[in-house]
Design an enzyme around this catalytic site. Structure first.
Site, PDB file in Angstrom:
ATOM      1  N   LYS A 118       0.827  -1.212   0.000  1.00 30.83           N
ATOM      2  CA  LYS A 118       0.000   0.000   0.000  1.00 30.83           C
ATOM      3  C   LYS A 118       0.856   1.255   0.000  1.00 30.83           C
ATOM      4  O   LYS A 118       0.515   2.243  -0.641  1.00 30.83           O
ATOM      5  CB  LYS A 118      -0.920   0.027   1.230  1.00 30.83           C
ATOM      6  CG  LYS A 118      -2.118  -0.894   1.105  1.00 30.83           C
ATOM      7  CD  LYS A 118      -3.165  -0.556   2.151  1.00 30.83           C
ATOM      8  CE  LYS A 118      -4.346  -1.489   2.038  1.00 30.83           C
ATOM      9  NZ  LYS A 118      -5.282  -1.394   3.158  1.00 30.83           N
ATOM     10  N   LYS A 201      -4.593  -8.931  -7.414  1.00 34.77           N
ATOM     11  CA  LYS A 201      -5.821  -9.130  -6.640  1.00 34.77           C
ATOM     12  C   LYS A 201      -6.927  -8.172  -7.106  1.00 34.77           C
ATOM     13  O   LYS A 201      -6.638  -7.020  -7.405  1.00 34.77           O
ATOM     14  CB  LYS A 201      -5.469  -8.840  -5.169  1.00 34.77           C
ATOM     15  CG  LYS A 201      -6.505  -9.190  -4.163  1.00 34.77           C
ATOM     16  CD  LYS A 201      -6.040  -8.769  -2.769  1.00 34.77           C
ATOM     17  CE  LYS A 201      -6.150  -7.270  -2.556  1.00 34.77           C
ATOM     18  NZ  LYS A 201      -6.076  -6.836  -1.153  1.00 34.77           N
ATOM     19  N   LYS A 204     -10.748  -2.860  -4.460  1.00 35.46           N
ATOM     20  CA  LYS A 204     -11.610  -1.689  -4.556  1.00 35.46           C
ATOM     21  C   LYS A 204     -10.819  -0.444  -4.943  1.00 35.46           C
ATOM     22  O   LYS A 204     -11.387   0.540  -5.390  1.00 35.46           O
ATOM     23  CB  LYS A 204     -12.398  -1.469  -3.256  1.00 35.46           C
ATOM     24  CG  LYS A 204     -11.559  -1.328  -2.004  1.00 35.46           C
ATOM     25  CD  LYS A 204     -12.432  -1.176  -0.756  1.00 35.46           C
ATOM     26  CE  LYS A 204     -12.704  -2.487  -0.054  1.00 35.46           C
ATOM     27  NZ  LYS A 204     -13.369  -2.370   1.238  1.00 35.46           N
TER      28      LYS A 204
HETATM   29  P1  TYM Z   1     -10.499  -5.516   3.576  1.00 33.98           P
HETATM   30  O1  TYM Z   1     -11.527  -4.506   3.935  1.00 33.98           O
HETATM   31  O2  TYM Z   1      -9.392  -5.100   2.658  1.00 33.98           O
HETATM   32  O3  TYM Z   1     -11.188  -6.777   2.934  1.00 33.98           O
HETATM   33  C1  TYM Z   1     -12.283  -7.410   3.591  1.00 33.98           C
HETATM   34  C2  TYM Z   1     -12.233  -8.906   3.360  1.00 33.98           C
HETATM   35  O4  TYM Z   1     -12.319  -9.200   1.962  1.00 33.98           O
HETATM   36  C3  TYM Z   1     -11.234 -10.052   1.593  1.00 33.98           C
HETATM   37  N1  TYM Z   1     -10.827  -9.723   0.234  1.00 33.98           N
HETATM   38  C4  TYM Z   1     -10.714 -10.629  -0.738  1.00 33.98           C
HETATM   39  N2  TYM Z   1     -10.934 -11.950  -0.756  1.00 33.98           N
HETATM   40  C5  TYM Z   1     -10.755 -12.594  -1.931  1.00 33.98           C
HETATM   41  N3  TYM Z   1     -10.332 -11.985  -3.067  1.00 33.98           N
HETATM   42  C6  TYM Z   1     -10.095 -10.649  -3.094  1.00 33.98           C
HETATM   43  N4  TYM Z   1      -9.708 -10.052  -4.213  1.00 33.98           N
HETATM   44  C7  TYM Z   1     -10.286  -9.910  -1.887  1.00 33.98           C
HETATM   45  N5  TYM Z   1     -10.158  -8.602  -1.552  1.00 33.98           N
HETATM   46  C8  TYM Z   1     -10.494  -8.504  -0.242  1.00 33.98           C
HETATM   47  C9  TYM Z   1     -10.140  -9.738   2.602  1.00 33.98           C
HETATM   48  O5  TYM Z   1      -9.217 -10.789   2.695  1.00 33.98           O
HETATM   49  C10 TYM Z   1     -10.937  -9.546   3.863  1.00 33.98           C
HETATM   50  O6  TYM Z   1     -11.235 -10.792   4.471  1.00 33.98           O
HETATM   51  N6  TYM Z   1      -7.685  -5.580   7.700  1.00 33.98           N
HETATM   52  C11 TYM Z   1      -8.892  -6.103   7.079  1.00 33.98           C
HETATM   53  C12 TYM Z   1     -10.156  -5.795   7.857  1.00 33.98           C
HETATM   54  C13 TYM Z   1     -10.084  -6.158   9.294  1.00 33.98           C
HETATM   55  C14 TYM Z   1     -10.239  -7.457   9.831  1.00 33.98           C
HETATM   56  C15 TYM Z   1     -10.128  -7.286  11.256  1.00 33.98           C
HETATM   57  C16 TYM Z   1     -10.468  -8.711   9.282  1.00 33.98           C
HETATM   58  C17 TYM Z   1      -9.870  -5.302  10.322  1.00 33.98           C
HETATM   59  N7  TYM Z   1      -9.899  -5.982  11.526  1.00 33.98           N
HETATM   60  C18 TYM Z   1     -10.210  -8.383  12.097  1.00 33.98           C
HETATM   61  C19 TYM Z   1     -10.570  -9.797  10.155  1.00 33.98           C
HETATM   62  C20 TYM Z   1     -10.440  -9.640  11.549  1.00 33.98           C
HETATM   63  C21 TYM Z   1      -9.032  -5.489   5.703  1.00 33.98           C
HETATM   64  O7  TYM Z   1      -8.487  -4.457   5.418  1.00 33.98           O
HETATM   65  O8  TYM Z   1      -9.884  -6.163   4.884  1.00 33.98           O
END
Ligand code: TYM
Length: 340
Positions: A118, A201, A204
């Site tokens: 990032k 990947k 968004k």
């Molecule tokens: P975030 O908001 O980037 O993504 C949310 C969830 O979506 C999954 N994901 C994907 N899975 C498959 N293919 C993709 N292209 C893809 N893009 C995103 C992510 O793996 C995630 O599960 N840090 C985390 C949010 C968070 C969190 C937590 C998760 C904060 N605290 C505690 C679990 C437990 C994040 O930025 O996810």
């Protein structure tokens, strides 16, 4: 190894930073629903405090938080079965986050690949919050003593870090207090790739909207994006091994499998020999049939923002009831005087 001495409890979260994608759906929300319906205690968060680690327009953040709540519910999360809330309404996350900042070692943070991805060459200009965010994520999980964390592949390293932080806390304070939470990464959709580049990947934040399917896309947009998805000129083989060097083709088969609930191996048997001109319309029909009702339901829910806010407030109250006694114990363990 699963930690058996703690009651099973699922926690996961998604950033309300707009443009919820098919990757978020297949990698996360769809699997959140499966775990809810399996009867385990489930807590799902809109992690607004994570979102502000990069700039968010305040009005957009509010809208995106409510839209994510609408998406959770439209996808099948039931506020009566799962606790649904936005992170900032439960201050215990931030309070434990600070304590864990003091447990986590800088060397561990320096290994986090997502920060490097990032921040790129601009690390000096990034917020301290973006750097520290994996330790807040550990707090999100550990404040509930959660044992299972459904996430996509890209979050695996952060859940592993959470295990290290939990172990160091237990070790430093000579307690057996935090569990070792298990990342749950299973099924075909845990790494959905960009529709324009099968080695990247689906995200968004990709500048090209054609690279992703958004949960709010209408039927025509979904069909157009699949039609324009990058592919190769070969027909589809009859087994997944033959797709090892064809990332775009593999991605489309995985997406089909994720949406249909089949394994990629079953899908490839069904569509063996097809050209993309045949397969893409099948995939588009499946995606539209699956996603359009969700988008419609999201729009309907967004018409009543006060009901969404009520659900989030109620969820936050229930989350705080679990988190606050755990935080109080942490304060005692750490040696903070509590006299009110
Ligand atoms: P975030 O908001 O980037 O993504 C949310 C969830 O979506 C999954 N994901 C994907 N899975 C498959 N293919 C993709 N292209 C893809 N893009 C995103 C992510 O793996 C995630 O599960 N840090 C985390 C949010 C968070 C969190 C937590 C998760 C904060 N605290 C505690 C679990 C437990 C994040 O930025 O996810």
């Amino acid at each position: 190894m699963t930690d058996t001495s703690f009651t099973p409890r699922v926690f996961s979260g998604i950033q309300p930073s707009g443009n919820l994608t098919l990757g978020n759906y297949l990698g996360a929300v769809k699997r959140f629903v499966d775990m809810q319906n399996a009867g385990i205690e489930t807590i799902y968060c809109m992690v607004d405090m994570h979102a502000i680690t990069v700039w968010q327009d305040p009005a957009d953040l509010k809208r995106n938080t409510r839209e994510l709540a609408a998406a959770y519910i439209a996808c099948g999360l039931d506020p009566a079965k799962s606790i649904l809330f936005n992170q900032s309404q439960v201050p215990a996350h931030a309070e434990l986050g600070w304590i864990l900042n003091c447990v986590t070692r800088l060397g561990w943070m320096n290994r986090m690949t997502q920060f490097k991805d990032k921040a790129g060459k601009n690390a000096e200009k990034m917020s301290l919050g973006l750097y520290a965010y994996p330790s807040l994520m550990a707090a999100d999980i550990l404040i509930y003593k959660a044992t299972h964390v459904p996430v996509g592949e890209d979050q695996k390293q952060h859940v592993e870090l959470t295990r290290d932080i939990a172990a160091k806390f237990n070790h430093d304070f000579k307690v057996d207090f935090f569990p070792q939470p298990e990342p749950i990464i299973d099924g075909a959709g845990t790494r959905v790739m960009s529709l324009r580049d099968g080695t990247k990947k689906m995200s968004k934040s990709d500048p090209s909207d054609l690279s992703r399917i958004n949960m709010t896309d209408d039927a025509d947009t979904i069909a157009k994006k699949i039609r324009k998805a990058k592919t190769d000129a070969e027909p589809l083989p009859d087994n997944m091994d033959d797709l090892a060097d064809r990332p775009e083709a593999r991605n489309l088969i995985n997406i089909y499998a994720g949406l249909s609930g089949q394994t990629p191996a079953d899908v490839i048997k069904e569509v063996a020999g097809q050209q993309f001109g045949q397969f893409k319309p099948l995939l588009a029909d499946l995606a539209v049939a699956h996603l359009s009702p969700i988008a419609d339901e999201m729009r309907r829910l967004m018409d009543d923002v006060s009901e969404i806010d009520r659900i989030l407030g109620d969820g936050a109250n229930r989350a705080a009831e679990i988190a606050e006694p755990i935080l109080a114990e942490v304060f005692d363990i750490v040696g903070f005087v509590r006299s009110r």
